[in-house]
Design an enzyme around this catalytic site. Structure first.
Site, PDB file in Angstrom:
ATOM      1  N   GLU A  60    -108.442  11.878  33.165  1.00 41.87           N
ATOM      2  CA  GLU A  60    -109.091  11.368  33.309  1.00 41.87           C
ATOM      3  C   GLU A  60    -109.844  10.607  32.670  1.00 41.87           C
ATOM      4  O   GLU A  60    -109.682   9.097  32.569  1.00 41.87           O
ATOM      5  CB  GLU A  60    -110.204  11.538  34.402  1.00 41.87           C
ATOM      6  CG  GLU A  60    -109.274  11.515  36.000  1.00 41.87           C
ATOM      7  CD  GLU A  60    -108.865  12.974  36.301  1.00 41.87           C
ATOM      8  OE1 GLU A  60    -109.125  13.834  34.896  1.00 41.87           O
ATOM      9  OE2 GLU A  60    -108.286  13.363  37.022  1.00 41.87           O
ATOM     10  N   HIS A 129    -115.699  17.646  45.384  1.00 40.46           N
ATOM     11  CA  HIS A 129    -114.753  16.948  45.628  1.00 40.46           C
ATOM     12  C   HIS A 129    -115.747  15.602  46.858  1.00 40.46           C
ATOM     13  O   HIS A 129    -114.816  15.926  47.491  1.00 40.46           O
ATOM     14  CB  HIS A 129    -113.055  17.621  45.890  1.00 40.46           C
ATOM     15  CG  HIS A 129    -112.993  18.190  45.092  1.00 40.46           C
ATOM     16  ND1 HIS A 129    -113.246  19.636  44.025  1.00 40.46           N
ATOM     17  CD2 HIS A 129    -111.149  18.489  45.228  1.00 40.46           C
ATOM     18  CE1 HIS A 129    -112.254  19.655  43.625  1.00 40.46           C
ATOM     19  NE2 HIS A 129    -110.713  19.067  43.980  1.00 40.46           N
TER      20      HIS A 129
END
Ligand SMILES: Cc1ncc(C[n+]2csc(CCOP(=O)(O)OP(=O)(O)O)c2C)c(N)n1
Ligand SMILES: [Mg+2]
Lengths: 325, 368
Positions: A60, A129
């Site tokens: 990322e 998450h």
């Protein structure tokens, strides 16, 4: 108008912008060959080919940083984060680089990048998450943040975001992906920074964004039917820029405000909204501003408890009755 | 882009693997019959636990993500079977096998999956976030690559305390492209930490095959050379080989305080998680080849049958017991209570859970 899902609306926005502007590129983990972890980008590789729709490794910081760099040279990347939770791996790029470069260059450079993906809890996947980083990100000048709640807004905001010349972070919601709604086939945008009154009412203003809008509309229904209360629901749609006028106009009409969001309370979006209301509409208020957020803890895994942790209609109704008391 | 190093050549998937070349390696020769049976039993227990999870998931009692370890058993079993009192492990979200290997019970593992208060993390962590620090197991981490620096910190702490131990940090073949992993490599090498990075290379990161995700100089482990670290590649279908080669890395950590990168070739039989329909990115034939000819549990079973350590009867008894244990765990999970709403705000701060006259903080810390 066609009735399509929130997911299809996002996809349509990307497809139309890919067609409109050859500098638009879609990039992210599993977006191309796998058609997207949540199938938002389904079919785009087939239609636009691997130059425009690009799979990335699980890096990322690397690929988001690359997208920001490319945007400085006029590419308009639409980067998918499989979850906004993973943005924390790329935080330096997202905040320090995308958010500061224009300022630090005295306006010489801009970053027309879009970063998008789901930023929500409620899916039983645990604390790592389930982050909702809109408040954290919007607290950085230089960054724009939007949170669509409906298919119409999802498409319109996404198109506006792609055409916008600043970094725009679009927080979607996996729970809304299958929600259906009317979406025009012709070209339109929803400008950033324009709130929408999703339900008109006279006794109480609920201000919400993202899925909390849907929860608030359910609560408004219950309040009307069971308590005879007329509730107005203002959907912020955009966190920064923020439509202060629409919020204030509603509060000036109803004289009572309840703020609902799925963030944790500390420095949530609603902390800012509450400040604005008390600063600019203090004399219009008949009661202290009410607030419903997620219960203040990392996201719990147990689904039954996670459903309690997030704002739900019963909790919103109870809080509304307190503000109305 | 460099081609992946395929240790299990496609041709080899067409015929059953032969006996292990590593059966006579000292670390394996030293195992008693009972120890071999115990190792096999642990592998079988992982297999049956995971298969029971599939049923529980399909019954709608497990939600969220469920990443199965079926096919990869020899990696956790082989590596963890070597560890002692001061050795620690940490891994990603595919963490059930490691948990069972360090001695977590099926009950607490299953109850965690169903979000019950009797789960290892009291229903707060879920499938991706198992923890058993009393067994030197530091999780269960949901963010790809995030565990690598943590594991390096565990190794640092072991060395700092002057203990003869090490840390094994497991990750997938997709995780090796995270910056955090490279930063951890550098620190481990720079500071001579007793660290073993274990790459569980199952060929895919979600729907992305390794050659589509990773540039490398021949194999993933070889990136270690850029940091001056030792490395090795291991056939992860052979638990004897896993033990033999990991033993060298453990010795390097214990005796020289030096890090190693191990790349263990393995394979997952099911989709990335239960949410992955597993229809698009790999061949049915490939899965079949691994299942039939490379299965780590079956290969070890054959090995032990040949050695006369197992008989068909003892093998069957072990597998039946493991299945029964998993069924009991499913019932236990089913009958256990949920956490309560009040539990949501517990375990956030040590201080809040342990307030006393010597508390070092004041003020509001949980907000409404
Ligand atoms: C920082 C981050 N990015 C993306 C993900 C989503 N994700 C979870 S697992 C995974 C694939 C990882 O593959 P690999 O490292 O090979 O491990 P395997 O699943 O094969 O065991 C991805 C992309 C994540 N959890 N964290
Ligand atoms: Mg993998």
């Amino acid at each position: 108008m066609a009735v399509i899902t929130y997911r299809e609306a996002l996809r349509a926005a990307m497809r139309e912008e890919l067609q409109r502007d050859e500098n638009v590129v879609v990039m992210g983990e599993e977006v191309a060959q796998f058609n997207g972890a949540y199938k938002v980008t389904e079919g785009l590789l087939k239609e636009f080919g691997p130059k425009r729709v690009v799979d990335t490794p699980i890096s990322e910081a690397g690929f988001i940083g690359l997208g920001i760099g490319a945007s400085m040279l006029g590419i308009r990347p639409v980067m998918e984060l499989m979850f906004w939770s993973f943005s924390y791996v790329a935080f330096d790029q997202i905040v320090n680089n995308a958010g500061n470069i224009r300022y630090m260059s005295g306006g010489l450079i801009n970053c027309p990048i879009v970063i998008r993906g789901p930023g929500n809890g409620g899916t039983n996947v645990g604390a790592t998450h389930s982050h909702t980083p809109e408040a954290i990100l919007a607290s950085h000048p230089g960054i724009k943040v939007v949170c669509p709640a409906t298919p119409y807004d999802a498409k319109g905001l996404m198109k506006a975001a792609i055409r916008d010349n600043d970094p725009v972070y679009v927080m979607e919601n996996t729970i809304l992906y299958n929600d259906k709604g009317e979406v025009p086939e012709e070209d339109y945008i929803v400008p950033l920074g324009v709130a929408d009154v999703k339900r008109v009412g006279t006794d109480l203003t609920i201000v919400a964004h993202g899925r909390a809008v849907i929860t608030s509309l359910k609560a408004a229904e219950i309040l009307e039917k069971e308590h005879g209360v007329s509730v107005e629901v203002v959907d912020l749609r955009s966190i920064r820029p923020l439509d202060e006028e629409t919020i204030l106009a509603s509060v000036r009409k109803t004289h009572r405000a309840l703020l609902v969001e799925e963030n944790k309370p500390f420095c949530g979006v609603d902390a800012q909204v509450a400040y604005i209301i008390q600063a600019k509409a203090f004399d219009d208020l008949d009661a202290p501003i009410g607030r419903v957020s997620s219960i203040d803890a990392p996201q719990i895994y147990c689904k039954r408890m996670e459903d309690e942790q997030l704002p739900h209609a019963a909790r919103v109704v109870a809080a509304a009755l307190k503000v109305l008391a | 882009m460099a081609k992946p190093a395929v240790l299990t050549h496609p041709e080899s998937l067409k015929k059953p693997a032969g006996p292990s070349e590593f059966a006579k390696h000292p670390v394996n020769a030293a195992l008693s019959k009972a120890e071999k049976v115990a190792l096999y039993t642990k592998m079988a227990r992982i297999r049956h636990f995971e298969q029971r999870c599939i049923r529980t998931y399909q019954q709608g009692k497990i939600g969220g993500f469920l990443h199965l370890y079926v096919g990869q058993e020899a990696v956790a079993a082989g590596t963890i079977s070597l560890l002692g009192k001061h050795d620690h492990i940490i891994t990603g979200y595919r963490d059930h096998g490691h948990g069972l290997m360090v001695g977590m019970s099926m009950n607490e593992c299953m109850a965690e999956l169903t979000g019950k208060v009797t789960g290892c993390s009291q229903g707060k962590g879920g499938s991706m976030h198992y923890f058993a620090p009393d067994k030197n197991y530091w999780g269960g981490h949901g963010i790809v690559g995030g565990q690598a620096p943590l594991g390096t910190g565990l190794a640092y702490a072991v060395k700092y305390k002057g203990l003869k131990g090490c840390c094994l940090a497991y990750m997938g073949d997709g995780a090796v492209n995270q910056g955090a992993v490279h930063e951890a490599y550098n620190l481990a090498a720079l500071w001579d930490l007793p660290m073993i990075f274990v790459i569980e290379n199952n060929g895919y990161s979600m729907g992305t095959s390794q050659e589509r995700s990773t540039a490398h100089p021949g194999c993933l482990a070889k990136r270690a050379e850029g940091y001056g670290m030792a490395w090795d590649v291991i056939n992860g279908h052979d638990v004897y080989e896993v033990r033999a080669k990991t033993d060298a890395a453990v010795k390097r950590a214990h005796e020289e305080s030096k890090p190693t990168v191990l790349e263990i070739f393995t394979y997952r039989y099911f989709g990335h998680s239960m949410a992955d329909p597993d229809k698009t990115y790999r061949d049915k034939e490939e899965i079949k080849g691994y299942r039939e000819n490379k299965d780590p549990v079956l290969l070890f079973e054959n090995e032990l049958l040949d050695e006369g350590v197992l008989t068909p009867a003892t093998r069957d008894a072990i597998n039946e017991a493991a299945m029964a244990e998993a069924d009991v765990a499913a019932v236990f999970a089913e009958e256990s209570p949920d956490p309560t709403v009040a539990d949501i705000t517990k375990h956030i701060y040590w201080e809040e859970d342990n307030r006393g006259p010597n508390s070092t903080s004041r003020g509001t810390i949980i907000f409404e």
